[in-house]
Enzyme design. Structure first.
Site, PDB file in Angstrom:
ATOM      1  N   GLY A 123       0.824  -1.197   0.000  1.00  0.00           N
ATOM      2  CA  GLY A 123       0.000   0.000   0.000  1.00  0.00           C
ATOM      3  C   GLY A 123       0.855   1.242   0.000  1.00  0.00           C
ATOM      4  N   GLY A 152       0.360   5.778  -0.068  1.00  0.00           N
ATOM      5  CA  GLY A 152      -0.529   6.930  -0.096  1.00  0.00           C
ATOM      6  C   GLY A 152       0.187   8.164   0.387  1.00  0.00           C
ATOM      7  CB  SER A 153      -1.086  11.533   1.223  1.00  0.00           C
ATOM      8  OG  SER A 153      -2.092  11.139   2.143  1.00  0.00           O
ATOM      9  CE  LYS A 167      -0.305  -0.686   8.054  1.00  0.00           C
ATOM     10  NZ  LYS A 167      -0.527  -2.075   8.493  1.00  0.00           N
ATOM     11  CG  ASP A 217     -14.060   8.240   9.920  1.00  0.00           C
ATOM     12  OD1 ASP A 217     -15.096   8.357   9.245  1.00  0.00           O
ATOM     13  OD2 ASP A 217     -12.925   8.221   9.420  1.00  0.00           O
TER      14      ASP A 217
END
Length: 542
Positions: free
Chosen positions: A20, A22-23, A42, A139
């Site tokens: 993965g 991303g930003s 990560k 969320d």
């Protein structure tokens, strides 16, 4: 690797590939050589570039340390940075997950009532733990619910979560609320009520459950007004008493001017659903938050009579104000850097003890593994865009990325097929100290009815040859096994998968997602390369 000490972090994790990007940075799958577990590491880049992003990351790693529960994703480790006062990136080690509930919903039209029941039970059990700690998630949506092949769900992404204290001003507490509209409680569509409660999360869980039942979002509003319109189309116009307690004057005027709508019976909206499930769903989707059950009350609903067990529905100790005092004052980047460093030390007990005793050396006596990891991550990033992996799901904000694995082989795959190969569903509780994964579930021969023609899910089964204690047997009373559709007198294949939903299934953004067959080449059997079913039929594990 001569700079490693007894910590041995660089030797501990064997980096495999990028799964993965991303930003926020990069996610790599890895093998923990100490435990043999698959993990996701990560790398979060430049976390101090914006104070708001750094605060969100600090909040999430702190909450995930404090909220240890089988239905909440776990941080296993955070690598020690090379410098206490100058580090910019952090490496967070998560348990590796196979997919998320959004992909499961999109890819499957063969989920059974047993799946729906167990999915909702896990979500409410995790939510009970979160709420008893005085935390609001804020969320909850399918993309923030991780899933694996055993039908185990875990709540993740606490970047927008908040800890509620009795003296927290409501206006300040909610000023940055930006959660996904489709799962947002009506009281959040315009600051409706003077005091927000955990009922906002119950509403979100209700929306997720309805989406599980139908395969599409329940309230896909295009804007706040449209969101209220489609909510009242189903639930009817709120009562005058409810409207009178709304603090937003424009919202009161809008609802008072709205034509009177009658509620649509849930049995009409969901004609094939369990009546008990519908009664619980109606309670969770009450327009007035005071009419919604708490997570604990929902777990006691008759819908869960055959699987509920209070002993495996623990409550949490309330989180103290001291843990989140940084939320109550203006802080600088250096303040946040020091607080994040303090959180990292929680995963390095020897250095934490020295830090607390004030005997910490000014220089690092225990060199970091980060320098070693930087080289590996840089190499993998360089080769990431060469078609070796599928595109990862996009993030909506810069909190910790989901530990979600996307499938890969020698060709690109669409996100619609991410969970195509989740092989079996096993209802079990993660709290158990079960046998080694090599022996658990070694025999999964169906003992109940075979899957219906054209369907992929068989009956609810028990373990075949697993020897368990009496307590474990009581724990393991229910199991759902995914079997391929089979003809009479035919043998059951070793692996099975979630069937796809209609490829025009509506996405969370409201767009229609289609699969471009020209990009994927000729059809061939899908293989879950990350956490595959083994040759003897065992499904992947965390």
């Amino acid at each position: 690797m001569d700079f490693f000490t007894e910590y041995g972090e660089g030797n501990r994790y064997k980096i495999e590939e990028v799964i993965g990007k991303g930003s926020y940075g990069v996610v790599c799958s890895a093998l923990d050589t100490h435990t043999g577990d698959k993990v996701a590491i990560k790398k979060i880049n430049d976390i101090f570039e914006h104070v708001s992003d750094a605060t969100r990351i600090l909040r999430e790693i702190k909450l995930l340390r404090l909220l240890r529960h089988p239905d909440i994703v776990e941080i296993k480790h955070i690598l020690l940075p090379p410098s206490r006062r100058e580090f910019k990136d952090i490496y967070v080690v998560f348990e590796l997950m196979e997919s998320d509930l959004h992909q499961v919903i999109k890819a499957n039209d063969d989920l059974t009532p047993e799946h729906y029941q167990f999915f909702l039970y896990q979500l409410l059990r995790g939510l009970k733990y979160i709420h008893t700690a005085n935390v609001f998630h804020r969320d909850l949506k399918p993309k923030n619910i991780l899933a694996n092949a055993d039908c185990k769900l875990k709540i993740c992404d606490f970047g927008l979560a908040r800890v509620a204290f009795s003296d927290t001003p409501t206006a300040i507490f909610w000023t940055d609320y930006i959660a996904t509209r489709w799962y947002r409680a009506p009281e959040l569509c315009g600051s409706f009520f003077s005091k927000y409660t955990p009922a906002i999360d119950i509403w979100s869980i209700g929306c997720i459950f309805a989406e599980l039942l139908t395969g599409k979002p329940l309230f896909p509003g295009k804007n706040v007004v449209h969101q209220l319109d489609i909510i009242t189309d189903l639930l009817g116009t709120p009562s005058p008493e409810t409207i009178s307690r709304i603090r937003n004057e424009k919202a009161r005027r809008y609802l008072n001017s709205m034509r009177r709508k009658k509620p649509i019976p849930f049995t009409q909206k969901f004609p094939n659903a369990d009546p008990l499930a519908m009664r619980l769903l109606e309670r969770m989707l009450a327009f007035d938050p005071k009419d919604r059950p708490s997570a604990e009350e929902a777990l006691a609903d008759p819908y869960f009579k055959n699987i509920a067990n209070v002993d495996r529905e623990p409550s949490a100790q309330p989180i103290t104000k001291l843990e989140f005092e940084f939320e109550r004052r203006r802080i600088t980047k250096e303040d946040i850097r020091e607080l994040i460093y303090r959180e990292i030390l929680e995963y390095h007990p020897k250095m934490l003890r020295e830090f607390l005793e004030g005997t910490e050396s000014t220089g690092f006596m225990y060199p970091s593994a980060v320098d070693h990891f930087k080289k590996q991550f840089a190499y993998l990033e360089e080769h990431y865009a060469k078609g070796s992996t599928a595109a990862p799901p996009e993030r909506q904000h810069n909190s910790l990325p989901r530990p979600c694995v996307v499938y890969s082989d020698n060709r690109p795959q669409s996100t619609a097929s991410v969970t195509e190969d989740l092989s079996r569903c096993l209802i079990r509780d993660n709290n158990l100290k079960s046998q080694d994964s090599a022996s658990v579930g070694a025999s999964r021969i169906p003992q109940g009815a075979a899957a219906r023609p054209g369907k992929a899910v068989g009956s609810v089964l028990r373990y075949g040859n697993c020897s368990t204690s009496a307590a474990e047997q009581q724990y393991e009373q229910r199991r759902v096994v995914r079997n391929p559709a089979i003809a009479p007198n035919s043998s059951v294949p070793l692996g099975s998968s979630y069937p796809r939903r209609n490829q025009t299934c509506k996405s969370e953004t409201g767009d229609v997602e289609r699969i471009d067959s020209s990009q994927t080449g000729p059809p061939k059997p899908y293989v879950a390369n990350k956490l595959p079913a083994t040759v003897d039929g065992r499904s992947g594990h965390w």
